[in-house]
Structure formats: structure tokens, C-alpha cells
Design a protein around this motif. Structure first.
Motif, PDB file in Angstrom:
ATOM      1  N   LEU A 271       0.825  -1.212   0.000  1.00 25.75           N
ATOM      2  CA  LEU A 271       0.000   0.000   0.000  1.00 25.75           C
ATOM      3  C   LEU A 271       0.856   1.258   0.000  1.00 25.75           C
ATOM      4  N   LEU A 272       1.981   1.197   0.719  1.00 24.24           N
ATOM      5  CA  LEU A 272       2.882   2.340   0.769  1.00 24.24           C
ATOM      6  C   LEU A 272       3.456   2.637  -0.616  1.00 24.24           C
ATOM      7  N   LEU A 273       3.819   1.588  -1.350  1.00 28.82           N
ATOM      8  CA  LEU A 273       4.354   1.774  -2.698  1.00 28.82           C
ATOM      9  C   LEU A 273       3.364   2.545  -3.566  1.00 28.82           C
ATOM     10  N   MET A 274       2.088   2.146  -3.529  1.00 29.89           N
ATOM     11  CA  MET A 274       1.074   2.804  -4.343  1.00 29.89           C
ATOM     12  C   MET A 274       0.744   4.198  -3.816  1.00 29.89           C
ATOM     13  N   SER A 275       0.872   4.404  -2.514  1.00 21.99           N
ATOM     14  CA  SER A 275       0.550   5.717  -1.941  1.00 21.99           C
ATOM     15  C   SER A 275       1.474   6.806  -2.470  1.00 21.99           C
ATOM     16  N   LYS A 276       2.667   6.418  -2.870  1.00 20.45           N
ATOM     17  CA  LYS A 276       3.615   7.391  -3.420  1.00 20.45           C
ATOM     18  C   LYS A 276       3.114   7.922  -4.765  1.00 20.45           C
ATOM     19  N   ILE A 277       2.266   7.136  -5.427  1.00 18.75           N
ATOM     20  CA  ILE A 277       1.684   7.552  -6.698  1.00 18.75           C
ATOM     21  C   ILE A 277       0.333   8.231  -6.474  1.00 18.75           C
ATOM     22  N   LYS A 278      -0.510   7.608  -5.614  1.00 20.04           N
ATOM     23  CA  LYS A 278      -1.893   8.073  -5.451  1.00 20.04           C
ATOM     24  C   LYS A 278      -2.038   9.187  -4.401  1.00 20.04           C
ATOM     25  N   GLY A 279      -1.152   9.207  -3.401  1.00 16.60           N
ATOM     26  CA  GLY A 279      -1.177  10.280  -2.412  1.00 16.60           C
ATOM     27  C   GLY A 279      -2.036  10.061  -1.190  1.00 16.60           C
ATOM     28  N   TYR A 280      -2.599   8.862  -0.982  1.00 15.09           N
ATOM     29  CA  TYR A 280      -3.415   8.610   0.205  1.00 15.09           C
ATOM     30  C   TYR A 280      -2.523   8.358   1.431  1.00 15.09           C
ATOM     31  N   LYS A 281      -3.122   8.509   2.629  1.00 15.17           N
ATOM     32  CA  LYS A 281      -2.402   8.295   3.879  1.00 15.17           C
ATOM     33  C   LYS A 281      -2.446   6.821   4.284  1.00 15.17           C
ATOM     34  N   VAL A 282      -1.313   6.293   4.734  1.00  8.41           N
ATOM     35  CA  VAL A 282      -1.250   4.913   5.218  1.00  8.41           C
ATOM     36  C   VAL A 282      -0.912   4.904   6.704  1.00  8.41           C
ATOM     37  N   TYR A 283      -1.842   4.372   7.505  1.00  8.02           N
ATOM     38  CA  TYR A 283      -1.582   4.076   8.910  1.00  8.02           C
ATOM     39  C   TYR A 283      -1.133   2.609   8.973  1.00  8.02           C
ATOM     40  N   PHE A 284       0.109   2.400   9.337  1.00  2.57           N
ATOM     41  CA  PHE A 284       0.703   1.063   9.395  1.00  2.57           C
ATOM     42  C   PHE A 284       0.497   0.499  10.796  1.00  2.57           C
ATOM     43  N   ASP A 285      -0.519  -0.372  10.946  1.00  9.69           N
ATOM     44  CA  ASP A 285      -0.854  -0.979  12.231  1.00  9.69           C
ATOM     45  C   ASP A 285      -0.052  -2.269  12.378  1.00  9.69           C
ATOM     46  N   ASP A 286       1.029  -2.194  13.136  1.00  8.00           N
ATOM     47  CA  ASP A 286       1.967  -3.314  13.253  1.00  8.00           C
ATOM     48  C   ASP A 286       1.670  -4.151  14.493  1.00  8.00           C
ATOM     49  N   ALA A 287       0.459  -4.694  14.558  1.00 11.30           N
ATOM     50  CA  ALA A 287       0.019  -5.439  15.744  1.00 11.30           C
ATOM     51  C   ALA A 287       0.879  -6.668  16.012  1.00 11.30           C
ATOM     52  N   ASP A 288       1.337  -7.344  14.943  1.00  8.64           N
ATOM     53  CA  ASP A 288       2.213  -8.516  15.070  1.00  8.64           C
ATOM     54  C   ASP A 288       3.341  -8.353  14.064  1.00  8.64           C
ATOM     55  N   ARG A 289       4.539  -8.091  14.538  1.00  3.23           N
ATOM     56  CA  ARG A 289       5.645  -7.795  13.629  1.00  3.23           C
ATOM     57  C   ARG A 289       5.931  -8.981  12.714  1.00  3.23           C
ATOM     58  N   PHE A 290       5.809  -8.760  11.406  1.00  2.00           N
ATOM     59  CA  PHE A 290       5.861  -9.833  10.411  1.00  2.00           C
ATOM     60  C   PHE A 290       7.186 -10.594  10.437  1.00  2.00           C
ATOM     61  N   SER A 291       8.306  -9.899  10.596  1.00  2.00           N
ATOM     62  CA  SER A 291       9.616 -10.553  10.571  1.00  2.00           C
ATOM     63  C   SER A 291       9.839 -11.462  11.769  1.00  2.00           C
ATOM     64  N   MET A 292       9.013 -11.313  12.809  1.00  2.00           N
ATOM     65  CA  MET A 292       9.117 -12.173  13.994  1.00  2.00           C
ATOM     66  C   MET A 292       8.035 -13.245  14.029  1.00  2.00           C
ATOM     67  N   LEU A 293       7.078 -13.123  13.125  1.00  2.00           N
ATOM     68  CA  LEU A 293       5.883 -13.967  13.197  1.00  2.00           C
ATOM     69  C   LEU A 293       6.125 -15.374  12.680  1.00  2.00           C
TER      70      LEU A 293
ATOM     71  N   LYS B 245       8.880 -18.463  11.008  1.00  2.00           N
ATOM     72  CA  LYS B 245      10.256 -18.959  10.884  1.00  2.00           C
ATOM     73  C   LYS B 245      10.566 -19.062   9.395  1.00  2.00           C
ATOM     74  N   LEU B 246      11.389 -18.139   8.902  1.00  2.00           N
ATOM     75  CA  LEU B 246      11.765 -18.072   7.498  1.00  2.00           C
ATOM     76  C   LEU B 246      13.284 -18.154   7.387  1.00  2.00           C
ATOM     77  N   PRO B 247      13.832 -18.427   6.190  1.00  2.00           N
ATOM     78  CA  PRO B 247      15.285 -18.397   6.022  1.00  2.00           C
ATOM     79  C   PRO B 247      15.847 -17.059   6.506  1.00  2.00           C
ATOM     80  N   LYS B 248      17.023 -17.096   7.142  1.00  2.00           N
ATOM     81  CA  LYS B 248      17.579 -15.903   7.782  1.00  2.00           C
ATOM     82  C   LYS B 248      17.720 -14.733   6.815  1.00  2.00           C
ATOM     83  N   ILE B 249      18.164 -14.996   5.594  1.00  2.00           N
ATOM     84  CA  ILE B 249      18.355 -13.910   4.632  1.00  2.00           C
ATOM     85  C   ILE B 249      17.022 -13.230   4.292  1.00  2.00           C
ATOM     86  N   LEU B 250      15.939 -14.032   4.205  1.00  2.00           N
ATOM     87  CA  LEU B 250      14.618 -13.474   3.918  1.00  2.00           C
ATOM     88  C   LEU B 250      14.103 -12.669   5.115  1.00  2.00           C
ATOM     89  N   THR B 251      14.343 -13.189   6.320  1.00  2.00           N
ATOM     90  CA  THR B 251      13.950 -12.465   7.538  1.00  2.00           C
ATOM     91  C   THR B 251      14.642 -11.113   7.614  1.00  2.00           C
TER      92      THR B 251
END
Length: 372
Positions: A107-129, A131-137
Motif C-alpha cells: 500500500l505504501l508503494l502505491m501511496s507514493k503515486i496516489k497520495g493517500y495516507k497509510v496508517y501502518f498498524d503493526d500489531a504482530d511484527r511480520f519478521s518475527m511472526l 520462521k523463514l530463512p535468515k536472509i529473507l527475515t
């Protein structure tokens, strides 16, 4: 706020079932926004909203996958792609609430074009959620930092999850809504509740990662005492199923947020255990802690949860290691046999609650004071 569209982009079937989003949607509706949910229906038929008295416009862009397994992990990346392409339809004046990095980044990528506001609600941090390969994390963690610093606001429940600073951080603590508390008090007075000298409340997702095995083994050790359990929510483990059938257990399945809060008034402690095998669990930001503080009861939390240290320091919690059900049973019995100690704990809870505000007060600050 003006009459605009408030778009909640969340990889969930419905908003009713996620306490945080339920409270936000009620606040937004009261403040004259039209609400649209762009979602992911995990299981067939789940997208129906059941606990709102107003209309939620719905657009499901992904279906299936359920709630566990490697397939779901892969589907999150498909979700990100679908969110990006669906963001073409978002207008400049729309306000977007994105649940999780998996929603906020595209959504942030598109907001740079469209101009809308993005509230990023980080209730559960994705990188901790997951178990992925370390480089991807590491790549995801880097992109989380970029997303944080470029969103209109980065909504976080606790600061301990982050190893970086961002001037977009906004701490939105998980406390109940005042309207829900008022309704809960009414529901409590109108219903019959389990009676015992001490009652433990366990609510929400009753799965294996939420200490149900420990709670069952604890119950078996305290079964001969006048101690009861109020169990509320989705049974998702063999232990919770066994527990729900015990004599001194009162079980309610899926109920509205206000009813779940009402059960706190019939309880002395709320059980909040998080399996420490997952890093995100040791940095939990439970709604139940705020609910307990505002309804006047204590908390039971496992020692590995570092974000609960303030509850332990304030003497409003029982704390043991995640699997140490013997110590937990002894501490519960000690409170049963020492009524004065329980009364002092509840007095501490009352004093602690005065330091915090209701959820609506935090949202008012976010949407009014912070956007001027």
C-alpha cells in the motif's frame, strides 16, 4: 473528520473477530467515516460481520489457506501482490489502515503515486511472526524499517519489538473501549456466573500456543479446591476441549467483545500464557492485560514474556515459567488461602488503572491531535 472512506486492509476474514480492529471500526463509524474492509477469507463463510450495528463494505481478495502450515506462509506473499493491484482503486482522499507489514508495504508503494495516507498498524511484527530463512527475515526486517519511516503513522503496541527508531511511531496500547466496558458491566449484572472462592478467566484463542496444556495440568492439581475457570473463545486444542467439560468450568464459545469483558467482572485473574518458542510471543502485547487492569482483576502470565514485566513490578500478576504448572498451582492456592493478599493485589490493579486511558482516548489523539 469529514465524511470520507476509511479502508481497513487486513488479512483476516472479518473485523468483528479481531478485538483491536473491532474497537477501531466502532470509533471510526462514530466519527462519520464510511468503512470498507479489504480482506482474506481464511475459511469459507467467515467473512460475515456479526457484531457491528452498522454496515461494513466488504471486498475479499484472497480465499482459503486456513490458519496454519507452510501453505499459509506462501499465501501471505500472494496477499501482498493482490493488495498492491487492488490499491489502484484507492482514492487520494481515502484513509488507509493497513494491518501488518504484509498489507502496509504494498500500500505504501502505491501511496507514493496516489497520495493517500497509510496508517501502518503493526500489531504482530511480520519478521518475527514466521520462521523463514535468515536472509529473507533480514530483508523483511529492513523493509519494515523503510515502511515505518515512510508511512503516515506507524502504530505499535509495544516498543520492545523494535531495534530501530522512527519518528512515525505511535504507541497504541491495547486497552478496552469505554463503551464496551459500560456494556460489559450491564451484561455482568444481567447474567448468572460460575461461583467459587477464586476464579481464573481464560479467553480468546484457546490453542496449544496459549498455554492450554499448562492450564489443564494446573486445574488437575487444584481441582479439589474451590477454584473455578471461566473459559471463553475458540477451542483449538485437545487440552482446552477437555478443560471445557470439567465440573468447575463455565464455557462460552464465540461471544461479542462486551460479553467477553463481562466475564472479567466474574473473575479474579485472567490467564495469558504465550509459548516462548516463538520470539514474537516473548514480546506479546495482550489485549487481556489492559482488559484486566480496567476491570479490576489480576493477570497470570508466563515469565518468558518480557513485555509483562511492568505487571510483575506493580504486583498485579502471578508469573511462572511456561511449563511449570506445579509452581503455578501453588501460587494460585496461596491467593485462595490468603484473601488479604488477593484484596491488596486488586487494590494495586485499581491504582494502576488510573495511569491509563481508554482506547478511544488514544484514537482521538491519533486522528485529531496528531494529524493537524
Amino acid at each position: 473528520m469529514n465524511e470520507k472512506k476509511f479502508i481497513i486492509v487486513a488479512p483476516l476474514s472479518n473485523l468483528s473477530g479481531r478485538t483491536r480492529l473491532f474497537k477501531i471500526a466502532k470509533f471510526i463509524n462514530k466519527n462519520k467515516y464510511l468503512i470498507k474492509h479489504i480482506g482474506w477469507e481464511r475459511e469459507k463463510g467467515e467473512s460475515k460481520e456479526t457484531n457491528f450495528q452498522f454496515k461494513i463494505e466488504k471486498k475479499i481478495i484472497l480465499m482459503g489457506g486456513g490458519y496454519g502450515g507452510n501453505k499459509v506462509k506462501m499465501m501471505y506473499f500472494l496477499w501482498m501482490l493482490k493488495v498492491f493491484f487492488n490499491s489502484f482503486s484507492i482514492k487520494k482522499d481515502d484513509v488507509v489502515w493497513a494491518l501488518g507489514f504484509e498489507s502496509a508495504f504494498p500500500l505504501l508503494l502505491m501511496s507514493k503515486i496516489k497520495g493517500y495516507k497509510v496508517y501502518f498498524d503493526d500489531a504482530d511484527r511480520f519478521s518475527m511472526l514466521f520462521k523463514l530463512p535468515k536472509i529473507l527475515t533480514n530483508v523483511i526486517a529492513y523493509l519494515e524499517k523503510i515502511t515505518s519511516r515512510n508511512s503516515f503513522k506507524h502504530i505499535i503496541p509495544v516498543k520492545e519489538r523494535y531495534q530501530f527508531d522512527s519518528d512515525r511511531f505511535f504507541l497504541l496500547s491495547n486497552f478496552p473501549s469505554e463503551t464496551e466496558i459500560i456494556e460489559a458491566q450491564k451484561i455482568f449484572k444481567e447474567n448468572e456466573w460460575l461461583k467459587a472462592d477464586l476464579i481464573i478467566n481464560a479467553n480468546g484463542w484457546l490453542g496449544s500456543g496459549r498455554g492450554m496444556k499448562t492450564l489443564l495440568k494446573t486445574y488437575e492439581l487444584i481441582e479439589n479446591y474451590n477454584i473455578g475457570i471461566i473459559l471463553v473463545g475458540k477451542i483449538d486444542s485437545p487440552e482446552a476441549k477437555i478443560l471445557s467439560k470439567k465440573n468447575k468450568v463455565q464455557y462460552f464459545s464465540k461471544v461479542p467483545n462486551s460479553f467477553a469483558l463481562a466475564t472479567y467482572y466474574a473473575s479474579d485473574f485472567v490467564f495469558t500464557y504465550y509459548d516462548p518458542k516463538s520470539k514474537i510471543n516473548t514480546l506479546a502485547a495482550s489485549n487481556k492485560w489492559g482488559d484486566a487492569l480496567m476491570t479490576g482483576i489480576g493477570v497470570i502470565v508466563n515469565e518468558e514474556v518480557v513485555t509483562a514485566e511492568y505487571l510483575i513490578k506493580e504486583d498485579v500478576a502471578i508469573s511462572c515459567r511456561y511449563y511449570d504448572y506445579k509452581s503455578l498451582s501453588r501460587k494460585i492456592i496461596n491467593f485462595l488461602e490468603n484473601k488479604e493478599r488477593l484484596a491488596l493485589l486488586k487494590l494495586s490493579v485499581k491504582e494502576k488503572s488510573l495511569k491509563f486511558g481508554y482506547f478511544e482516548e488514544q484514537l482521538t489523539k491519533l486522528f485529531y491531535n496528531e494529524t493537524k
